[in-house]
Design an enzyme around this catalytic site. Structure first.
Site, short mmCIF file in Angstrom:
data_model
loop_
_atom_site.label_atom_id
_atom_site.label_comp_id
_atom_site.label_asym_id
_atom_site.label_seq_id
_atom_site.Cartn_x
_atom_site.Cartn_y
_atom_site.Cartn_z
N ASN A 1 -4.99 8.48 -64.84
CA ASN A 1 -5.39 7.79 -66.36
C ASN A 1 -6.95 6.79 -65.94
OD1 ASN A 1 -5.78 5.99 -68.53
ND2 ASN A 1 -3.82 4.94 -68.28
N LYS B 1 -8.46 5.09 -67.92
CA LYS B 1 -8.56 4.12 -68.65
C LYS B 1 -10.01 3.77 -69.37
CE LYS B 1 -4.74 2.10 -66.29
NZ LYS B 1 -4.04 1.01 -66.04
N HIS C 1 1.06 3.57 -74.04
CA HIS C 1 0.54 2.95 -72.74
C HIS C 1 1.11 1.72 -72.74
CE1 HIS C 1 -1.25 1.34 -69.18
NE2 HIS C 1 -1.18 2.72 -68.79
N GLU D 1 -0.49 -0.94 -71.96
CA GLU D 1 -1.92 -1.64 -72.38
C GLU D 1 -2.03 -1.62 -73.92
OE1 GLU D 1 -4.49 0.14 -69.57
OE2 GLU D 1 -3.42 -1.05 -67.75
N GLU E 1 6.80 3.19 -66.18
CA GLU E 1 5.47 2.29 -65.66
C GLU E 1 5.97 0.97 -66.03
OE1 GLU E 1 1.46 4.31 -65.41
OE2 GLU E 1 1.82 3.69 -67.47
N GLY F 1 -1.69 -2.04 -62.06
CA GLY F 1 -2.90 -2.47 -61.68
C GLY F 1 -2.71 -3.83 -60.67
N SER G 1 0.43 1.17 -59.57
CA SER G 1 -0.03 0.94 -58.23
C SER G 1 0.37 1.96 -57.29
CB SER G 1 0.33 -0.47 -57.72
OG SER G 1 -0.03 -1.55 -58.66
P1 PGA Z 1 -2.39 1.63 -61.88
O1 PGA Z 1 -2.30 2.00 -63.36
O2 PGA Z 1 -2.01 2.96 -60.94
O3 PGA Z 1 -3.84 1.10 -61.76
O4 PGA Z 1 -1.45 0.72 -61.55
C1 PGA Z 1 -1.25 3.02 -63.74
C2 PGA Z 1 -1.45 3.31 -65.35
O5 PGA Z 1 -1.55 2.02 -65.86
O6 PGA Z 1 -0.98 4.33 -65.78
#
Ligand code: PGA
Length: 251
Positions: A9, A11, A95, A97, A167, A173, A212
């Protein structure tokens, strides 16, 4: 036997030049034959990425789609059919976010899920609890509510052509990965929950872990029986790191 999937992803990252370079670097890395690998660039880069990976096994997906299937008067939105038209085959829905930044509700996410499947895209339904929910012992309750918004509404059969990504928000992140045991516990509970409706759908359902994931922790996570690959954010922007994660999902 579930075939692993590793999804990157990207982003809101990248320029035309940096993304071209990332894909060039990825093409130099060994990617396993027994793992499906997908990348999710930002909307404006989808077509260029599709063209660049056309000769490879890489699958391209979108990070979002509109609630409405057909084109129409929805300024700034992109329909699932338009995504299909430019060569996408998957789409992330729900997601965390987008749930947080765009106030996407479970019912909006369900409509996006419906639109994605109607267009012939495979939705990856993202679910996960906040730190406060985990600390209150509500992780599973939250995840089940997010899954039921689709499962109970549409019926279990829709998961024949869908993926779930677990997640935990506190792991995204943050560098704080769920331990393999913490992740496996929720993955097993998700599968058991789906199995209440259909054992066969649950058995075949891919459940990815995200939060992560790095080359250093991927193998341990993917070794868990109910973890079928990963949804990778930050580490997917580095070709060496991402390809190592993909290899960790293979045999
Ligand atoms: P990350 O993000 O691997 O940077 O923690 C995962 C995601 O949001 O899909």
């Amino acid at each position: 036997m579930r075939r692993p999937l590793v999804a990157g992803n990207w982003k809101m990252h990248g320029t035309c030049a940096s993304i071209k370079q990332l894909l060039n670097e990825l093409a130099e890395q060994a990617l396993p034959d027994d793992v499906d690998v997908a990348v999710f660039p930002g909307l404006i880069h989808l077509q260029a990425v599709g063209a660049q990976v056309a000769e490879s096994h890489l699958v391209v997906g979108s990070q979002d789609c509109a609630v409405q299937l057909e084109e129409g008067a929805m300024t700034g939105e992109t329909s699932a059919l338009q995504l299909k038209d430019i060569g996408c085959s998957m789409v992330l829905v729900g997601h965390s976010e987008r749930r947080q930044l765009q106030d996407e509700t479970d019912s909006v996410i369900c409509r996006k899920f419906i639109a994605a499947q109607a267009a012939g895209l495979t939705p990856i339904l993202c679910v996960g609890e906040s730190l406060a929910e985990r600390e209150a012992g509500q992780a599973l309750v939250t995840v089940q509510r997010q899954i039921d918004a689709v499962l109970v509404e549409l019926g279990v059969e829709v998961f024949n052509n869908a993926v779930i990504a677990y997640e935990p928000i506190w792991a995204i992140g943050s560098g704080l990965t769920a331990t393999p045991e913490q992740a496996q516990e929720i993955h097993a509970q998700i599968r058991a929950h789906v199995a209440k409706y259909s054992a066969t759908v649950a058995q075949d359902l891919k459940i990815l872990y995200g939060g992560s994931v790095k080359a250093a922790n991927a193998a341990e996570l993917f070794a868990q029986v109910d973890i079928d690959g990963g949804l990778v954010g930050g580490a997917s922007l580095n070709a060496k790191e991402f390809s190592a994660i993909c290899r960790a999902a293979g045999n």
